[in-house]
Design an enzyme around this catalytic site. Structure first.
Site, PDB file in Angstrom:
ATOM      1  N   ASP A 105      -6.330   3.249  -0.614  1.00  0.00           N
ATOM      2  CA  ASP A 105      -5.426   4.300  -1.047  1.00  0.00           C
ATOM      3  C   ASP A 105      -4.518   3.728  -2.127  1.00  0.00           C
ATOM      4  OD1 ASP A 105      -3.751   6.450  -1.334  1.00  0.00           O
ATOM      5  OD2 ASP A 105      -2.776   6.228   0.619  1.00  0.00           O
ATOM      6  N   ASP A 155      -1.445   4.854  -4.313  1.00  0.00           N
ATOM      7  CA  ASP A 155      -0.486   5.939  -4.321  1.00  0.00           C
ATOM      8  C   ASP A 155       0.703   5.553  -5.187  1.00  0.00           C
ATOM      9  OD1 ASP A 155       1.689   7.651  -3.608  1.00  0.00           O
ATOM     10  OD2 ASP A 155       0.558   8.220  -1.817  1.00  0.00           O
ATOM     11  N   ASP A 212      -2.262   0.490  -0.922  1.00  0.00           N
ATOM     12  CA  ASP A 212      -1.404   0.762   0.228  1.00  0.00           C
ATOM     13  C   ASP A 212      -2.036   0.054   1.438  1.00  0.00           C
ATOM     14  OD1 ASP A 212       0.264   1.727   2.134  1.00  0.00           O
ATOM     15  OD2 ASP A 212      -0.084   3.848   1.725  1.00  0.00           O
TER      16      ASP A 212
END
Lengths: 383, 333
Positions: A99, A101, A283
């Site tokens: 991820d 982000d 992440d």
């Protein structure tokens, strides 16, 4: 967000789900599904979890009828995906997920949404390079997904990966974030390693970075070069001058490496500098978690109205989220602006403020979903 | 009988031999010279696991069949005693034993054993001139507990592969043995079988309590003996900083495991800016196992991943878990 706005968004999302082809993760019957609805508590996120579906038709019917604001499925496959206690679900394996982000990785403040998306895209490009080069994965081993919000997800489902536990996934995370790379160890090792195939990809990356660093220094005006070098820990001004003169005599970095001109501590700080530039800012907990929920690719993101868009590597490279993830058209919608903002959807920069009353549907949906505007139903007047 | 099976009784080949032998639990429980030797040896195996600091000297080699079947019965004994700490010790002891046997074998035999074990344990590898090349997914399953930078992917990965020297391959095989033994236990045995084994398990239980193979519930809590990472988290809390979720979990579960009471732990967090008595109490209780599940604090590698590890030198270099640090410090206080 008032009830009219929720109703409008829900209608629009419903239209989308009834027409658009929805994608399915492999073994979707073994996955837990979760939804956030446009209900009275929205935009507060109340997750409806532990759903499972036996057929694609059921999923489509549900999405078309309910038109959820957010749609998720588990990264894991379970024997009993609808069991309400995690320990009863019987875990069978999970996709490896990365991820990226903007909230987690931005170091400096980027003014616009578009600028922020670009920075996340650059970071994702770095991740893909690590996956293909260092980990030896092929393009067909991963799928890239624009999250619909502030970043990208990368899913890997290779057989050898899905059974990895949390601990093993952390070893992969540590690789990407350069955790555990120690300058001292690398220096000691590189003086001993005889076979080139025993050099790790990280060592090669660091060496390349340092080569390029000195190449750049050589290209600079001598004065600037000296002051930049002198700012590296343990080099100092006198050495900086000598290094710059060595660099000006020889086009390659090799003599510099072999000379004793650069003290050990300076090498260490250069290596640390290289690592901080090269590492991927993913992440961390997402990848280490083997029971995570992730957005369904092809669903809509309730916080932006943008499509959670699956991408091939080639499409990813050319992908412009504020164009390519937009699913709504440009028919006119009445709005009441709550917060002035600038949007850049479909290549059109629109500045909205309290005087704005009509917007193209895609921009209206985007602003409403972000909580910056409310829907205004057009009332008929009799006077 | 093939000596390999006696030396490495946890391999698939050994399991096939045991199956084909026709010997059963009942036949081994029937008095006789062979079964007596087997039971005797299996008790020794488990006793050594209980006792060992892994540095004790290896047991004397028996006849091959006795070796193999004593492993089988040893598993039964461990399963009937049903203490997870014993299961772990037993797996450690077998792994250590595998390591020693592989390392001490002559070169020709060593190569043969390594090749057979790789196949038996299902570790796909391409070997060439004493260099063993593995896909990274096959390696990281086994290196989690191995300490030292040479075991970290970050220092070794090259295009999806890691190349190991022979001595490293042996260490990885020993880890694979440990995990295989660990995950195979406890066996589901009937209470009747365990009753019959009581004469053998009860002295072993006694031996266990003698070396206090139980989680440390010893003495007063010593904050002085806490590892640097936990001390750092404690001082962050004291300074009024909010801890991240992983950090808070690590600290709470650590304090609970060294014997701090719920109230005392809640007290630690009182200076947090977002302190909420009820919520903190609930969280601490949950971590302490009010919900029926005890949480062990994260190990060093997890602490490192989440950026909560503060030191890798000194005592930290030799341990892989904050609790081990604490126990070691207590011992030397």
């Amino acid at each position: 967000m008032n009830p009219e706005t929720k109703g409008f968004l829900q209608r629009k999302f419903g239209d989308y789900y009834r027409k658009a082809p929805v994608g399915f993760p492999p073994q979707f019957q073994k996955r837990e599904w979760a939804f956030v609805l446009f209900d009275s508590s929205y935009p507060k996120l109340v997750m409806r979890r532990h759903k499972a579906f036996g057929s694609q038709k059921e999923v489509r019917a549900y999405l078309g009828a309910v038109a959820p604001a957010h749609v998720y499925h588990s990264t894991a496959c379970y024997a009993y995906p609808s069991a309400t206690r995690m320990q009863d679900k019987k875990w069978e394996g999970a996709d490896l997920i990365f991820d990226l982000d903007a909230d987690k990785l931005l170091t400096k403040s980027v003014s616009s949404y578009a600028g922020m998306l670009q920075e996340v895209k650059d970071e994702t490009t770095k991740l893909l390079d690590f996956l293909m080069n260092d980990f030896g994965f092929d393009e067909k081993d991963f799928s890239i997904v624009f999250s619909g919000g502030r970043g990208y997800h990368v899913h890997l489902r290779e057989k050898k990966l899905v059974t990895l536990g949390s601990h093993e996934r952390r070893e992969i995370v540590n690789y990407l974030t350069g955790t555990g790379l120690e300058a001292e160890y690398l220096l000691k090792r590189s003086s001993k390693t005889a076979m080139p195939q025993d050099i790790s990809c990280w060592e090669i990356r660091i060496k390349t970075w340092i080569d390029e660093y000195f190449k750049r220094i050589r290209g600079l005006d001598a004065k600037i070069a000296i002051s930049e070098l002198a700012s590296v820990k343990a080099i100092g001004k006198r050495r900086a001058k000598e290094i710059v003169s060595t660099l000006s005599q020889d086009a390659s970095v090799q003599p510099l490496v072999e000379s004793k001109l650069i003290p050990l501590n300076a090498w260490k700080s250069l290596i640390r500098e290289a690592i901080s530039h090269l590492k991927v800012r993913i992440d961390v907990p997402v990848t280490a978690d083997i029971k995570r929920l992730i957005r369904l690719p092809t669903s809509l993101h309730g916080g932006s109205g943008l499509r959670v868009t699956p991408l091939t590597l080639d499409r990813f490279r050319r992908f412009a989220p504020l164009n390519d993830a937009v699913v709504f058209g440009d028919s006119s919608v009445s709005v009441r602006i709550l917060t002035p903002a600038t949007t850049e959807i479909m290549g059109e920069t629109i500045k909205v403020d309290q005087s704005t009353t009509e917007l193209p549907e895609h921009t209206a949906v985007y602003l409403m979903a972000r909580g910056l505007a409310e829907y205004e139903s057009r009332r008929l007047k009799s006077d | 009988m093939d000596e390999y099976l006696a030396l490495f009784p946890y391999t698939a080949a050994a399991a096939r031999y045991v199956e084909a032998s026709g010997r059963t639990f009942d036949s081994l429980m029937t008095a006789g010279e062979f079964s007596d030797s087997v039971l005797n040896k299996s008790v020794q195996r488990v006793a050594q696991a209980i006792d060992s600091d892994v540095h004790s000297k290896p047991l004397e080699r028996d006849d091959d069949e006795i070796e193999l079947f004593s492993y089988v019965m040893g598993r039964a004994l461990v399963s009937c005693i049903r203490e997870s700490v014993l299961v772990q010790r037993y797996a450690n002891a077998e792994a250590h034993d595998a390591f020693t046997k592989l390392r001490n074998a002559g070169e020709r035999l060593q190569d043969e054993y390594i090749a057979r074990m790789l196949g038996d344990l299902g570790i796909p590898i391409s070997a060439d001139d004493n260099i063993f090349q593995l896909h990274f997914t096959d390696l990281i399953k086994y290196t989690g507990r191995l300490r030292g930078p040479q075991w970290r992917l970050v220092n070794r990965l090259n295009r999806g592969q890691v190349r190991l020297a022979k001595n490293e391959m042996i260490q990885v095989l020993a880890e694979a043995v440990r995990l295989k033994v660990l995950h195979g236990l406890p066996l589901k045995l009937s209470s009747k079988m365990c009753e019959e084994l009581v004469p053998y398990t009860s002295p072993l239980r006694k031996a266990m309590s003698a070396v206090s193979l139980r989680p440390a519930d010893s003495g007063p809590v010593s904050l002085e003996a806490c590892p640097p990472c936990m001390k750092a988290l404690l001082s962050q809390v004291k300074a009024g900083q909010n801890l991240s979720h992983p950090a808070r979990f690590a600290l709470t579960s650590f304090l609970a495991n060294i014997g701090m009471k719920t109230e005392e732990i809640v007290h630690v967090y009182q200076t947090s800016p977002d302190f909420d008595y009820e919520l903190t109490r609930y969280q601490v209780d949950h971590i302490k196992g009010a919900s029926g599940k005890d949480y062990i604090p994260p190990g060093c590698s997890t602490m490192e991943t989440y950026g909560n590890c503060t030191e890798t030198i000194g005592l930290c270099k030799r341990i892989s878990h904050p609790l081990s640090y604490y126990r070691a410090r207590l011992k030397h206080q």
